[in-house]
Design an enzyme around this catalytic site. Structure first.
Site, mmCIF file in Angstrom:
data_model
loop_
_atom_site.group_PDB
_atom_site.id
_atom_site.type_symbol
_atom_site.label_atom_id
_atom_site.label_comp_id
_atom_site.label_asym_id
_atom_site.label_seq_id
_atom_site.Cartn_x
_atom_site.Cartn_y
_atom_site.Cartn_z
ATOM 1 N N THR A 138 0.830 -1.217 0.000
ATOM 2 C CA THR A 138 0.000 0.000 0.000
ATOM 3 C C THR A 138 0.859 1.260 0.000
ATOM 4 O OG1 THR A 138 -1.772 -1.125 1.197
ATOM 5 C CG2 THR A 138 -1.752 1.278 1.277
ATOM 6 N N ARG A 219 9.795 1.787 9.589
ATOM 7 C CA ARG A 219 10.058 1.721 11.029
ATOM 8 C C ARG A 219 11.523 2.063 11.241
ATOM 9 N NH1 ARG A 219 5.370 1.991 11.583
ATOM 10 N NH2 ARG A 219 3.925 0.584 12.646
ATOM 11 N N ASP A 243 10.678 9.751 9.228
ATOM 12 C CA ASP A 243 9.391 9.823 9.930
ATOM 13 C C ASP A 243 9.316 8.714 10.977
ATOM 14 O OD1 ASP A 243 6.678 11.004 10.089
ATOM 15 O OD2 ASP A 243 6.049 8.977 9.538
ATOM 16 N N GLU A 248 11.480 6.005 19.481
ATOM 17 C CA GLU A 248 10.552 7.136 19.344
ATOM 18 C C GLU A 248 9.987 7.453 20.711
ATOM 19 O OE1 GLU A 248 7.618 6.340 16.344
ATOM 20 O OE2 GLU A 248 9.122 6.100 14.785
ATOM 21 N N HIS A 267 6.643 10.690 13.326
ATOM 22 C CA HIS A 267 5.805 9.561 12.897
ATOM 23 C C HIS A 267 4.394 10.045 12.531
ATOM 24 C CE1 HIS A 267 5.707 4.948 13.195
ATOM 25 N NE2 HIS A 267 4.753 5.337 12.386
ATOM 26 N N ALA A 270 1.320 9.482 8.005
ATOM 27 C CA ALA A 270 0.009 8.920 7.635
ATOM 28 C C ALA A 270 -1.153 9.708 8.234
ATOM 29 C CB ALA A 270 -0.076 7.469 8.125
HETATM 30 P P1 NDP Z 1 1.926 -3.988 2.810
HETATM 31 O O1 NDP Z 1 1.827 -5.322 3.458
HETATM 32 O O2 NDP Z 1 0.830 -3.497 1.957
HETATM 33 O O3 NDP Z 1 3.259 -3.927 1.931
HETATM 34 C C1 NDP Z 1 4.492 -4.417 2.370
HETATM 35 C C2 NDP Z 1 5.445 -4.527 1.189
HETATM 36 O O4 NDP Z 1 6.758 -4.819 1.695
HETATM 37 C C3 NDP Z 1 5.108 -5.642 0.207
HETATM 38 O O5 NDP Z 1 5.330 -5.164 -1.099
HETATM 39 C C4 NDP Z 1 6.110 -6.744 0.550
HETATM 40 O O6 NDP Z 1 6.547 -7.560 -0.527
HETATM 41 C C5 NDP Z 1 7.299 -5.906 0.945
HETATM 42 N N1 NDP Z 1 8.242 -6.659 1.753
HETATM 43 C C6 NDP Z 1 8.023 -7.428 2.841
HETATM 44 N N2 NDP Z 1 9.177 -7.942 3.297
HETATM 45 C C7 NDP Z 1 10.146 -7.495 2.471
HETATM 46 C C8 NDP Z 1 11.555 -7.669 2.413
HETATM 47 N N3 NDP Z 1 12.198 -8.459 3.296
HETATM 48 N N4 NDP Z 1 12.242 -7.029 1.449
HETATM 49 C C9 NDP Z 1 11.603 -6.259 0.529
HETATM 50 N N5 NDP Z 1 10.261 -6.064 0.523
HETATM 51 C C10 NDP Z 1 9.557 -6.666 1.493
HETATM 52 O O7 NDP Z 1 2.182 -2.967 4.005
HETATM 53 P P2 NDP Z 1 1.870 -1.390 4.014
HETATM 54 O O8 NDP Z 1 2.389 -0.801 2.775
HETATM 55 O O9 NDP Z 1 0.481 -1.137 4.402
HETATM 56 O O10 NDP Z 1 2.774 -0.935 5.261
HETATM 57 C C11 NDP Z 1 4.151 -1.179 5.271
HETATM 58 C C12 NDP Z 1 4.770 -0.733 6.585
HETATM 59 O O11 NDP Z 1 4.861 0.680 6.610
HETATM 60 C C13 NDP Z 1 3.962 -1.079 7.828
HETATM 61 O O12 NDP Z 1 4.230 -2.390 8.259
HETATM 62 C C14 NDP Z 1 4.415 -0.037 8.810
HETATM 63 O O13 NDP Z 1 5.536 -0.483 9.530
HETATM 64 C C15 NDP Z 1 4.801 1.148 7.947
HETATM 65 N N6 NDP Z 1 3.816 2.235 7.997
HETATM 66 C C16 NDP Z 1 4.235 3.468 8.414
HETATM 67 C C17 NDP Z 1 3.366 4.533 8.426
HETATM 68 C C18 NDP Z 1 3.806 5.871 8.914
HETATM 69 O O14 NDP Z 1 2.993 6.584 9.434
HETATM 70 N N7 NDP Z 1 5.056 6.255 8.755
HETATM 71 C C19 NDP Z 1 1.971 4.386 7.999
HETATM 72 C C20 NDP Z 1 1.621 3.056 7.588
HETATM 73 C C21 NDP Z 1 2.542 2.023 7.573
HETATM 74 P P3 NDP Z 1 5.628 -8.449 -1.448
HETATM 75 O O15 NDP Z 1 4.857 -7.450 -2.259
HETATM 76 O O16 NDP Z 1 6.503 -9.257 -2.273
HETATM 77 O O17 NDP Z 1 4.761 -9.214 -0.465
HETATM 78 C C1 7N6 Z 2 0.097 6.477 13.232
HETATM 79 C C2 7N6 Z 2 1.004 5.808 12.236
HETATM 80 C C3 7N6 Z 2 1.184 2.303 10.727
HETATM 81 O O1 7N6 Z 2 1.885 1.311 10.878
HETATM 82 O O2 7N6 Z 2 2.987 3.600 11.596
HETATM 83 C C4 7N6 Z 2 1.704 3.672 11.104
HETATM 84 O O3 7N6 Z 2 0.037 2.247 10.268
HETATM 85 C C5 7N6 Z 2 0.763 4.364 12.021
HETATM 86 C C6 7N6 Z 2 -1.351 6.333 13.015
#
Ligand code: NDP
Ligand code: 7N6
Length: 301
Positions: A138, A219, A243, A248, A267, A270
Site C-alpha cells: 500500500t 520503522r 518519519d 521514538e 511519525h 500517515a
Molecule cells: P503492505 O503489506 O501493503 O506492503 C508491504 C510490502 O513490503 C510488500 O510489497 C512486501 O513484498 C514488501 N516486503 C516485505 N518484506 C520485504 C523484504 N524483506 N524485502 C523487501 N520487501 C519486502 O504494508 P503497508 O504498505 O500497508 O505498510 C508497510 C509498513 O509501513 C507497515 O508495516 C508499517 O511499519 C509502515 N507504515 C508506516 C506509516 C507511517 O505513518 N510512517 C503508515 C503506515 C505504515 P511483497 O509485495 O513481495 O509481499
Molecule cells: C500512526 C502511524 C502504521 O503502521 O505507523 C503507522 O500504520 C501508524 C497512526
C-alpha cells in the site's frame, strides 16, 4: 456485536470520534472497560486484550503486537493496511520536493528573516531523477504513482518481483545494493520483520550515491541508525527524511536533529483529519463479516 474503542488510540484521534463513526455505521461501539465486548480497536497491546475474541490495530504495522500469543489464545487479529497510500504517498512526495527545491533551507532562513538564495549547484528538479521504493505494498504503491507523476523514474524492491503501476523495474531483496545504486531517493516502505531489521546498514548506505537521500516512512529499526549518522557525517549520502525512528520519540541528544539535510518528523506521515473514518470503515466491515461468520479482511491471525 459490541466494539470497544481502546483508550490507547487517543494519541492518534479522540476515541469518541470513532465511537460516533461506528454508531453511524450501525455498529454498537463504546469506550470504557473491556468487559463483555466482542472486539477492541487499539493502538497498543494490553495484556487484557488476550481475553477479547477480536483485536483490530489502527495501524498497518503490527511489529509491536504479540501476534503469536494472540494465535495461541485464539484471538482474531486484524490490521489497518490499505488506508495509507495517499497520505504517506503525499508525505514522501513532499519530502522529495522539499530537498530538490530546497524548501527546508528557505524555511530555516525565514526564521532569521534572511533573504538569500541557496548555492547555485544545489537546487534540482525531480523530473528524470530515479527513486527506489523498498516495499511495494500500500505505502510503496502510493509513493510510486506519485513520484512517477512528478516525472521520476521509479524502481522498486519486493519479495515477489511483479511490477506495480508507476514502477519501471522490480528487484528482489537480495539485489538491494544494486537497486539503490543509481537512485537519487531511496524510500523505505517495508514492514519491520526479522528480514528487514537493519536492512539499511553501512553496506547499503555505501552503495547509495553521494547525492542521494534516504526517506524512511517504515520503522526506525529498518535502518542501522548509527551507520546512518556516520554516513551523514562523512557525506556518504546527501541527507534523509525520517518519519520513523529508533527509539521514538527521538531523544533530544540524538545527532539526527542537528543535520541541515535531515528532516525529522514525529511519525506523522500517515496522519489526516479523517484517519478515524478510514479505520472505522475497516472495523465496520469486519464487525459485519465476523457477525455473519465470514472471514474478516486484513486478518493477520
Ligand atoms: P503492505 O503489506 O501493503 O506492503 C508491504 C510490502 O513490503 C510488500 O510489497 C512486501 O513484498 C514488501 N516486503 C516485505 N518484506 C520485504 C523484504 N524483506 N524485502 C523487501 N520487501 C519486502 O504494508 P503497508 O504498505 O500497508 O505498510 C508497510 C509498513 O509501513 C507497515 O508495516 C508499517 O511499519 C509502515 N507504515 C508506516 C506509516 C507511517 O505513518 N510512517 C503508515 C503506515 C505504515 P511483497 O509485495 O513481495 O509481499
Ligand atoms: C500512526 C502511524 C502504521 O503502521 O505507523 C503507522 O500504520 C501508524 C497512526
Amino acid at each position: 456485536m459490541h466494539v470497544l474503542v481502546h483508550e490507547s488510540v487517543a494519541p492518534v484521534f479522540d476515541p469518541a470520534l470513532l465511537v460516533e463513526f461506528l454508531t453511524s455505521e450501525g455498529v454498537t461501539a463504546t469506550t470504557g472497560a473491556l468487559d463483555d465486548c466482542d472486539g477492541v480497536v487499539a493502538f497498543d497491546h494490553d495484556e487484557a486484550l488476550f481475553d477479547v475474541p477480536w483485536v483490530h490495530a489502527i495501524t498497518a504495522g503490527y511489529d509491536d503486537y504479540p501476534v503469536e500469543r494472540y494465535r495461541e489464545a485464539g484471538v482474531t487479529f486484524t490490521n489497518s493496511t490499505g488506508i495509507h497510500g495517499a497520505s504517506v504517498g503525499e508525505s514522501v512526495a513532499g519530502h522529495c520536493l522539499t530537498f530538490a527545491r530546497r524548501l527546508h533551507r528557505y524555511r530555516d532562513r525565514q526564521h532569521d528573516r534572511v533573504w538569500e538564495h541557496e548555492p547555485y549547484d544545489r537546487a534540482f528538479t525531480l523530473r528524470d531523477e530515479r527513486a527506489c521504493v523498498v516495499g511495494l505494498g500500500t505505502l510503496g504503491q502510493g509513493v510510486a504513482v506519485r513520484l512517477d507523476a512528478l516525472g521520476m523514474d521509479v524502481v522498486g524492491v519486493r519479495r515477489t518481483p511483479a511490477l506495480v503501476p508507476g514502477v519501471s523495474e522490480v528487484f528482489t531483496p537480495d539485489a538491494l545494493a544494486e537497486a539503490v545504486a543509481d537512485a537519487r531517493f531511496v524510500v523505505l516502505t517495508v514492514p519491520l520483520t526479522e528480514a528487514t531489521t537493519g536492512l539499511v546498514d553501512a553496506a547499503v548506505l555505501d552503495a547509495m550515491r553521494e547525492d542521494a537521500y534516504l526517506v524512511n516512512v517504515a520503522r526506525g529499526e529498518v535502518v542501522e541508525q548509527d551507520a546512518l549518522v556516520a554516513a551523514l557525517d562523512e557525506g556518504a549520502i546527501a541527507g534523509a527524511a525520517l518519519d520513523a525512528l529508533d527509539p521514538e520519540p527521538l531523544p533530544e541528544e540524538s545527532p539526527l536533529w542537528g543535520f541541515e539535510e535531515v528532516l525529522v518528523t514525529p511519525h506523522c506521515a500517515a496522519l489526516t483529519n479523517d484517519y478515524h473514518e478510514a479505520v472505522g470503515a475497516l472495523v465496520a466491515t469486519n464487525a459485519r463479516r465476523i457477525e455473519q461468520g465470514d472471514a474478516p479482511v486484513n486478518r493477520v491471525v
